[in-house]
Write a protein that holds these residues in place. Structure first.
Motif, PDB file in Angstrom:
ATOM      1  N   ASP A 520     -71.247  36.010  -8.725  1.00 28.22           N
ATOM      2  CA  ASP A 520     -71.975  36.553  -7.571  1.00 28.22           C
ATOM      3  C   ASP A 520     -72.728  37.857  -7.853  1.00 28.22           C
ATOM      4  O   ASP A 520     -73.409  38.377  -6.959  1.00 28.22           O
ATOM      5  CB  ASP A 520     -71.041  36.796  -6.364  1.00 28.22           C
ATOM      6  CG  ASP A 520     -70.647  35.506  -5.661  1.00 28.22           C
ATOM      7  OD1 ASP A 520     -71.193  34.443  -6.018  1.00 28.22           O
ATOM      8  OD2 ASP A 520     -69.775  35.562  -4.765  1.00 28.22           O
ATOM      9  N   MET A 521     -72.637  38.374  -9.075  1.00 25.53           N
ATOM     10  CA  MET A 521     -73.298  39.654  -9.331  1.00 25.53           C
ATOM     11  C   MET A 521     -74.813  39.533  -9.348  1.00 25.53           C
ATOM     12  O   MET A 521     -75.529  40.537  -9.187  1.00 25.53           O
ATOM     13  CB  MET A 521     -72.788  40.253 -10.647  1.00 25.53           C
ATOM     14  CG  MET A 521     -71.304  40.622 -10.621  1.00 25.53           C
ATOM     15  SD  MET A 521     -70.803  41.575  -9.154  1.00 25.53           S
ATOM     16  CE  MET A 521     -71.744  43.077  -9.384  1.00 25.53           C
ATOM     17  N   ASP A 522     -75.327  38.325  -9.504  1.00 31.51           N
ATOM     18  CA  ASP A 522     -76.784  38.138  -9.487  1.00 31.51           C
ATOM     19  C   ASP A 522     -77.356  38.329  -8.084  1.00 31.51           C
ATOM     20  O   ASP A 522     -78.558  38.581  -7.917  1.00 31.51           O
ATOM     21  CB  ASP A 522     -77.146  36.758 -10.027  1.00 31.51           C
ATOM     22  CG  ASP A 522     -76.495  35.632  -9.247  1.00 31.51           C
ATOM     23  OD1 ASP A 522     -75.451  35.874  -8.587  1.00 31.51           O
ATOM     24  OD2 ASP A 522     -77.007  34.499  -9.300  1.00 31.51           O
ATOM     25  N   ASP A 525     -76.359  42.906  -5.212  1.00 28.32           N
ATOM     26  CA  ASP A 525     -77.199  44.032  -4.780  1.00 28.32           C
ATOM     27  C   ASP A 525     -78.154  43.627  -3.668  1.00 28.32           C
ATOM     28  O   ASP A 525     -78.382  44.376  -2.697  1.00 28.32           O
ATOM     29  CB  ASP A 525     -77.994  44.583  -5.953  1.00 28.32           C
ATOM     30  CG  ASP A 525     -77.108  45.244  -6.993  1.00 28.32           C
ATOM     31  OD1 ASP A 525     -75.867  45.251  -6.791  1.00 28.32           O
ATOM     32  OD2 ASP A 525     -77.639  45.725  -8.009  1.00 28.32           O
ATOM     33  N   GLU A 526     -78.702  42.427  -3.798  1.00 30.82           N
ATOM     34  CA  GLU A 526     -79.671  41.961  -2.801  1.00 30.82           C
ATOM     35  C   GLU A 526     -79.015  41.808  -1.434  1.00 30.82           C
ATOM     36  O   GLU A 526     -79.582  42.183  -0.395  1.00 30.82           O
ATOM     37  CB  GLU A 526     -80.264  40.631  -3.257  1.00 30.82           C
ATOM     38  CG  GLU A 526     -81.312  40.073  -2.306  1.00 30.82           C
ATOM     39  CD  GLU A 526     -81.864  38.732  -2.762  1.00 30.82           C
ATOM     40  OE1 GLU A 526     -82.516  38.058  -1.941  1.00 30.82           O
ATOM     41  OE2 GLU A 526     -81.646  38.363  -3.939  1.00 30.82           O
ATOM     42  N   ILE A 527     -77.808  41.241  -1.430  1.00 28.22           N
ATOM     43  CA  ILE A 527     -77.098  41.084  -0.167  1.00 28.22           C
ATOM     44  C   ILE A 527     -76.760  42.452   0.420  1.00 28.22           C
ATOM     45  O   ILE A 527     -76.919  42.699   1.628  1.00 28.22           O
ATOM     46  CB  ILE A 527     -75.813  40.250  -0.375  1.00 28.22           C
ATOM     47  CG1 ILE A 527     -76.162  38.802  -0.735  1.00 28.22           C
ATOM     48  CG2 ILE A 527     -74.934  40.283   0.866  1.00 28.22           C
ATOM     49  CD1 ILE A 527     -74.981  37.952  -1.133  1.00 28.22           C
ATOM     50  N   LEU A 528     -76.292  43.349  -0.412  1.00 25.16           N
ATOM     51  CA  LEU A 528     -75.878  44.665   0.055  1.00 25.16           C
ATOM     52  C   LEU A 528     -77.047  45.472   0.621  1.00 25.16           C
ATOM     53  O   LEU A 528     -76.942  46.100   1.691  1.00 25.16           O
ATOM     54  CB  LEU A 528     -75.231  45.437  -1.098  1.00 25.16           C
ATOM     55  CG  LEU A 528     -74.795  46.866  -0.804  1.00 25.16           C
ATOM     56  CD1 LEU A 528     -73.748  46.890   0.304  1.00 25.16           C
ATOM     57  CD2 LEU A 528     -74.253  47.529  -2.064  1.00 25.16           C
ATOM     58  N   LEU A 529     -78.186  45.411  -0.073  1.00 26.92           N
ATOM     59  CA  LEU A 529     -79.325  46.241   0.335  1.00 26.92           C
ATOM     60  C   LEU A 529     -80.296  45.537   1.267  1.00 26.92           C
ATOM     61  O   LEU A 529     -81.246  46.134   1.760  1.00 26.92           O
ATOM     62  CB  LEU A 529     -80.071  46.725  -0.918  1.00 26.92           C
ATOM     63  CG  LEU A 529     -79.234  47.583  -1.881  1.00 26.92           C
ATOM     64  CD1 LEU A 529     -80.031  47.920  -3.122  1.00 26.92           C
ATOM     65  CD2 LEU A 529     -78.746  48.852  -1.181  1.00 26.92           C
ATOM     66  N   GLY A 530     -80.071  44.229   1.465  1.00 27.37           N
ATOM     67  CA  GLY A 530     -80.924  43.494   2.410  1.00 27.37           C
ATOM     68  C   GLY A 530     -82.248  43.149   1.821  1.00 27.37           C
ATOM     69  O   GLY A 530     -83.204  42.851   2.538  1.00 27.37           O
TER      70      GLY A 530
END
Length: 530
Positions: A520-522, A525-530
């Motif tokens: 899930d590391m790919d 960041d995208e999920i966290l930062l929107g």
């Protein structure tokens, strides 16, 4: 990896005098004359070839397995639970509960209520003695059971026609009828497994024509060994009978010197060995076509944990023959008397074998080849192992592995349940057990009332061992439901490789499953930062 058990194994009934063994030989650092402890070397000086096998004295009431660490097993993977949404059911807290998880499956087109079944219970005494427990347990659990090799050949009452073909077998008839006595006719089934000896005896035709079985399973071998099935015979006349029927019996029961040694008590059991198959692509395809012409509705194949080239060969010919299902049996186990050195040192361990089979299946799919259903055997005992194997087989086209094949675990459940029921009848239950769970089977079998509700007075006809097998399979079912609900996937066909993470680099390299550090590391960041 040191081999500290090389000279002392519980399977062969051997031990050592000192704990600080030589890591290569497993021998005591100082071996002395005045030692009465029987290590492997010492016991071999007295009992020779007997020490190759699990304790002969326990034959008939035991099963055996390896005790070698293969460096990779199902515990090297972790199930990644989820908290967002649900698949296979409405994302509603009142509906997405674990009892609503559907763990049913189909193996070779046969519906099963639980994705685990019993296979390979052949001519060993332990299979014969606990057959009713396993067969009726499988029937009331809604799953498959497969009588194993050599059942007819070992039955002293088997009748043969003038061509040397089986015309009647009390034992095989008993086994089929035992399952059918509680079968609902819809879930699971009972088939017949056949090896070289069985084919020579015409067991397949007898089973199809006289016993009206639906499934014939050809057997090339199994994970614990690749030299054919073995059992022990404690009766001289039976040993002679089996040799005259064509089996390999050691030592020669018709040798006068051997007979004198047996009667004098120098040894107590003969070994009966069966031959191995020599599969060829064309002949195998023709054989499967012939089986179907004889009335086989389903054709299965049971094969062992052979080298990767043999696995590729198996997949290719099974695809060409369009068989319904293949069972791959990983190294390490056995129900009868698999040689201890072979259980430990031969064949491909289960997870490695699994990775090779999955590579083959993906290659077959990408080239438009027919892919049979797959089941896996090889040391499975619980729902977490079953979940991981089935999930890891789903690359997005539904799981290739439809079910897990078992022998030792359900046999153990049946044996234990039957033994404790006997102890209860004799008033000899362990006090700690009776105080905790009760002294009556209606109390200590937690599923008894459930079966009584379903079968009424007929519950009394269900052997205690079968209740144990049913209760064991029920534990697997509920355990799977809980794991799948935690993953928010409510049908068995929805679990897939994305549900798993490897705990070691080695596990990741063998299977292609990302590590816990990578998964899930790919998208993190995208999920966290929107």
């Amino acid at each position: 990896m040191s081999d500290i058990y090389a000279n002392a194994r519980s399977t062969s009934g051997t031990s050592i005098r000192r704990r600080d063994v030589n890591p290569t030989s497993g021998m005591c650092p100082i071996c002395i004359k005045e030692c009465t402890v029987l290590c492997e070397v010492g016991k071999s000086a007295f009992r020779g070839r007997e020490v190759l096998y699990p304790e002969p004295e326990q034959f008939g009431d035991s099963t055996a397995s390896s005790n070698k660490d293969y460096g990779l097993d199902w515990s090297d993977f972790q199930i990644m639970t989820d908290v967002v949404g649900a698949k296979g059911i409405a994302a509603d807290p009142d509906l997405a509960t674990f009892p609503n998880v559907d763990v049913t499956t189909k193996l070779g087109g046969i519906p099963m209520l639980v994705p685990a079944y019993i296979t390979g219970l052949g001519s060993t005494d332990v299979a014969r003695r606990y057959w009713d427990s396993c067969a009726i347990g499988a029937a009331i659990s809604g799953t498959i059971i497969m009588p194993g090799e050599n059942v007819c050949g070992m039955d002293p009452e088997t009748k043969f026609d003038g061509m040397g073909k089986v015309s009647h077998s009390d034992e095989l008839t008993r086994r089929i009828e035992s399952f059918r006595s509680f079968w609902d006719g819809k879930h699971g089934d009972v088939g017949v497994q056949t090896n070289v000896e069985d084919q020579r005896f015409g067991v397949d035709v007898y089973a199809l024509s006289k016993l009206e079985v639906n499934i014939i399973e050809r057997k090339w071998g199994q994970g614990a060994k690749a030299i054919g099935g073995e059992v022990r015979i404690s009766d001289l006349d039976k040993a002679i009978m089996l040799q005259r029927r064509g089996y390999i019996v050691n030592p020669d029961p018709e040798d006068p010197a051997v007979q004198r040694a047996f009667k004098a008590g120098a040894f107590r059991t003969f070994e009966r060995h069966s031959r191995v198959g020599m599969p060829e692509q064309r002949s195998f395809v023709e054989d499967i076509e012939w089986l179907r012409s004889q009335g086989a509705k389903k054709v299965f194949l049971k094969t062992g944990a052979y080298r990767p080239a043999a696995t590729a060969f198996t997949l290719r010919v099974a695809s060409e023959a369009k068989i319904d299902q293949i069972t791959f049996d990983g190294a390490g186990g056995g129900t009868g008397m698999s040689p201890v050195p072979m259980m430990n040192e031969c064949s491909v361990p289960t997870v490695y074998l699994f990775a090779q089979v999955m590579h083959g299946i993906e290659l077959m799919r990408s080239n438009g080849m027919y892919v049979p259903d797959i089941s896996f055997a090889g040391g499975f005992v619980n729902e977490t192992q079953i979940y991981k194997c089935i999930a890891m087989s789903n690359y997005g086209n539904n799981p290739a592995v439809k079910a897990i094949a078992m022998a030792r675990a359900p046999l153990t459940a049946g044996m234990k349940a039957q033994y404790f029921a006997e102890l209860a009848e004799e008033g000899r239950l362990p006090l700690s057990f009776a105080e905790k769970y009760g002294s009556d089977p209606e109390q200590f079998f937690v599923a008894y009332s459930e079966l009584e509700e379903k079968y009424g007075k007929d519950v009394k006809k269900i052997p205690s061992g079968a209740i144990g097998v049913y209760t064991y399979f029920n534990r697997i079912k509920v355990g799977l439901q809980q794991l799948m609900a935690g993953e928010r996937k409510f049908r068995l066909d929805l679990i897939d490789r994305s549900d798993l993470a490897a705990l070691t680099k080695h596990a990741s390299e063998v299977t292609g499953i990302p590590t816990v550090a990578e998964i899930d590391m790919d998208c993190f960041d995208e999920i966290l930062l929107g």
